[in-house]
Structures are given as structure tokens and as C-alpha cells.
Design a protein around this motif. Structure first.
Motif, PDB file in Angstrom:
ATOM      1  N   ILE A  33     -23.036  21.360  -6.031  1.00  0.00           N
ATOM      2  CA  ILE A  33     -23.458  19.752  -5.404  1.00  0.00           C
ATOM      3  C   ILE A  33     -24.760  19.184  -5.675  1.00  0.00           C
ATOM      4  O   ILE A  33     -25.983  19.744  -5.587  1.00  0.00           O
ATOM      5  N   ASP A  37     -25.448  15.929   3.108  1.00  0.00           N
ATOM      6  CA  ASP A  37     -26.353  17.237   3.888  1.00  0.00           C
ATOM      7  C   ASP A  37     -26.153  16.542   5.614  1.00  0.00           C
ATOM      8  O   ASP A  37     -26.166  17.639   6.255  1.00  0.00           O
ATOM      9  N   TYR A  47     -22.484  22.004   2.798  1.00  0.00           N
ATOM     10  CA  TYR A  47     -22.921  23.119   2.522  1.00  0.00           C
ATOM     11  C   TYR A  47     -22.492  23.997   3.671  1.00  0.00           C
ATOM     12  O   TYR A  47     -21.828  25.639   2.542  1.00  0.00           O
ATOM     13  N   TRP A  91     -26.647  24.991  -4.664  1.00  0.00           N
ATOM     14  CA  TRP A  91     -27.287  23.036  -3.854  1.00  0.00           C
ATOM     15  C   TRP A  91     -28.753  23.479  -3.981  1.00  0.00           C
ATOM     16  O   TRP A  91     -29.242  24.740  -3.498  1.00  0.00           O
ATOM     17  N   TRP A 127     -30.555  22.539  -2.615  1.00  0.00           N
ATOM     18  CA  TRP A 127     -31.272  22.114  -1.130  1.00  0.00           C
ATOM     19  C   TRP A 127     -31.302  23.281  -0.732  1.00  0.00           C
ATOM     20  O   TRP A 127     -31.483  23.471   0.486  1.00  0.00           O
ATOM     21  N   ARG A 156     -29.871  24.761  -9.508  1.00  0.00           N
ATOM     22  CA  ARG A 156     -29.736  23.194 -10.627  1.00  0.00           C
ATOM     23  C   ARG A 156     -28.417  23.449 -12.243  1.00  0.00           C
ATOM     24  O   ARG A 156     -27.442  23.685 -11.809  1.00  0.00           O
ATOM     25  N   ALA A 197     -25.124  25.119 -10.639  1.00  0.00           N
ATOM     26  CA  ALA A 197     -23.812  23.841 -10.210  1.00  0.00           C
ATOM     27  C   ALA A 197     -23.733  23.080 -11.149  1.00  0.00           C
ATOM     28  O   ALA A 197     -22.335  22.943 -10.871  1.00  0.00           O
ATOM     29  N   TYR A 239     -17.774  19.754  -8.367  1.00  0.00           N
ATOM     30  CA  TYR A 239     -19.093  19.420  -8.385  1.00  0.00           C
ATOM     31  C   TYR A 239     -18.400  18.129  -6.483  1.00  0.00           C
ATOM     32  O   TYR A 239     -18.291  16.828  -7.074  1.00  0.00           O
ATOM     33  N   SER A 284     -21.159  15.211  -5.328  1.00  0.00           N
ATOM     34  CA  SER A 284     -22.174  13.429  -5.447  1.00  0.00           C
ATOM     35  C   SER A 284     -21.841  12.802  -4.298  1.00  0.00           C
ATOM     36  O   SER A 284     -20.678  12.829  -4.057  1.00  0.00           O
ATOM     37  N   ARG A 301     -28.295  16.331 -11.564  1.00  0.00           N
ATOM     38  CA  ARG A 301     -27.193  15.416 -10.298  1.00  0.00           C
ATOM     39  C   ARG A 301     -26.676  14.732 -11.349  1.00  0.00           C
ATOM     40  O   ARG A 301     -24.778  14.463 -11.789  1.00  0.00           O
TER      41      ARG A 301
END
Length: 293
Positions: A134, A141, A146, A157, A159, A171, A174, A180, A182, A202
């Protein structure tokens, strides 16, 4: 469909009083009850204590015109004189049916949902037993993706770090997932997708390395043209993200892009995706609500 995004800048210290007055006089409830009103919602942005956002969606311009003739709309004008310093309006027409056809012609799968919960249920049902990556997304979020997906998938992720995991490790992990997810910073009605990034993970994640990519977005990300979508990415999404991240940039303070060269600059690369990448199935999930930045 007519979309309006209104930003009220309240007089210092008056935002809460303005919001309370709107609710006390049932202006929001009366507006939501009107024929043709699909969305009428106030939100208070974090970190901007004098701003109040109003998101409106109407079936057509005529229904919004009728709204402007109501007693509660006139009363809102009176309250604005009392509590509001300035008003900024972003207004545009949106034809989701035409947009869906444009995206399909480009090779995308398109799914449209009335609510974020319906979209989250759909994604939770479609993605199972996978390695999932993600990219940074307020939209995803807020949808709780998640938490939902990690119950039955391996989700990476940055985050939401795993024990002893670094941001860079998350990162990188992922990037190797089967799937994936986004959001977008802007998308044209013709289906051109615009994203801006600082670290690059991303953008890279949406372009290569996965069997399936999902773009998940609210209708606030949609703009009539590619130029407008780029403008939204640079002058709406990037400044809001800079403020969220407490960056020391001109856009964080002034709300528009200055093409700065500072160390905190977050808009370091921009992609325009015209069609799904070769060998990568891509689905655009549109939610008929205002979501994310």
C-alpha cells in the motif's frame, strides 16, 4: 452531477461557533433533505484551526439552484457575515457514466460505489491470501484498509510498520507484493491519472512489479481535464500533504505550489498514467464521496 467544494476561513477563533450555529439551526440537515442533494457534509481540517470545509454533490445544476433559493441557504449567508472572513469555492460538473466509459476504453476495470464502506467491503472480499503493498494514502487509511486486509493477507505499508521494521524496509517490501493499492492526486474525466511523490515508492509501485493495482479515490479527486488534474495535484493535494507532514515549504504556508527547491519538498516527481501498464491488471475504484486530500 454537480460537485462543490467550499472552504470557509472563519474569523479568528470563530470556527467552532460557526459550525455550532449551522448545526443548531439545522441548515445542514435541511440541505441534506432537499431533493437532488447527494452529499452535504462539513469537516474541520486538522492543523488548520480557522478553516471549515463543506463538500456538496447535487444531481444537477437545477437542484443546486433550487437549494440557493431556500430560507436555510439565506440563513447560512447571514451566519457567514457573522463568523466567516472569506469563502473559496471550487465547482465543476461530473459525469461518472462518461468517465467510466473513458476509463474502460483505456483498458481499466472500473468499479463505482456509493460509500467508502461498500468499497472497503469489495476490496476486502477481492484481496485474500496475497502479499499486498500500500502506498501512502489518507483515503485508504481512513477506510481502514490496513486493518481489514492484514487480517487475511500479508500487508506491507510504511504507515503501519511491523515490529523492528524500518520505513525503508516497508516501502521496499511493498514493491514486491502481488497486489498494490494507491489513491490518486488527480484524475481527468478522460481517465488520465496524476500522482505526485516525494520518496518515489508510490509512483514506482503503481507502475511496475505487481499482478494487480487498485487506484481508490473519492470524487473530489476528479477534474474535467488533464490540466485541471495536474493543477489539483500540485496546488491542492501537495500543499495539504505538506501541511499534514509539517513540512517547511512555501506551499504549506500559502496553499499553492511555488516549485520550491527546499529540503522538505514533497513533490519531487509526477507521473501521468494514460493506460494500465503492460502485463499489469489495473482497477479504478471510485467512491461517490469526498475522501482523502
Amino acid at each position: 452531477m454537480l460537485v462543490l467544494k467550499v472552504k470557509y476561513t472563519a474569523k479568528p477563533g470563530m470556527r467552532r461557533a460557526f459550525r455550532d450555529a449551522v448545526e443548531r439551526e439545522k441548515i445542514d440537515a435541511a440541505s441534506r433533505g432537499e431533493e437532488g442533494c447527494l452529499l452535504y457534509e462539513y469537516t474541520e481540517p486538522d492543523g488548520r484551526p480557522n478553516e471549515l470545509m463543506l463538500d456538496e454533490v447535487w444531481e444537477d445544476a437545477e437542484s443546486q439552484k433550487m437549494h440557493c433559493a431556500t430560507a436555510h441557504f439565506r440563513r447560512l449567508g447571514e451566519l457567514k457575515e457573522q463568523y466567516v472572513e472569506s469563502t473559496q469555492l471550487d465547482r465543476y460538473d461530473l459525469d461518472l457514466e462518461t468517465m467510466q466509459m473513458s476509463l474502460a476504453r483505456r483498458g481499466y476495470i472500473v468499479s463505482i460505489f456509493d460509500t467508502a464502506e461498500e468499497a472497503a467491503d469489495y476490496l476486502d472480499g477481492r484481496i485474500d491470501g496475497k502479499n499486498v503493498g500500500i502506498g501512502g494514502s489518507v483515503t485508504l487509511d481512513k477506510m481502514g484498509m490496513y486493518q481489514r486486509l492484514s487480517a487475511h493477507n500479508n500487508v506491507e505499508w510504511h504507515w503501519h510498520l511491523k515490529e523492528d521494521e524500518t520505513v525503508q524496509e516497508a516501502r521496499t517490501a511493498a514493491m514486491t507484493g502481488d497486489v498494490y493499492l494507491s489513491s490518486v492526486n488527480g484524475i481527468s474525466e478522460a481517465g488520465e491519472i496524476v500522482n505526485i511523490d516525494g520518496a518515489g515508492n508510490r509512483l514506482a509501485g503503481t507502475l511496475f512489479g505487481h499482478g494487480k493495482v487498485y487506484y481508490v479515490l473519492g470524487i473530489n479527486k476528479i477534474r474535467p481535464t488533464l490540466e485541471d488534474a495536474i493543477g489539483r495535484a500540485r496546488n491542492t493535494a501537495a500543499p495539504l500533504n505538506a501541511k499534514r507532514l509539517e513540512c517547511e515549504t512555501p506551499c504549506e504556508k500559502r496553499g499553492v505550489c511555488y516549485d520550491c527547491q527546499g529540503a522538505d519538498r514533497i513533490c519531487r516527481a509526477m507521473t501521468i498514467t494514460y493506460a494500465p501498464m503492460m502485463g499489469q491488471e489495473t482497477e479504478v475504484v471510485i467512491i461517490k464521496k469526498f475522501l482523502g486530500l
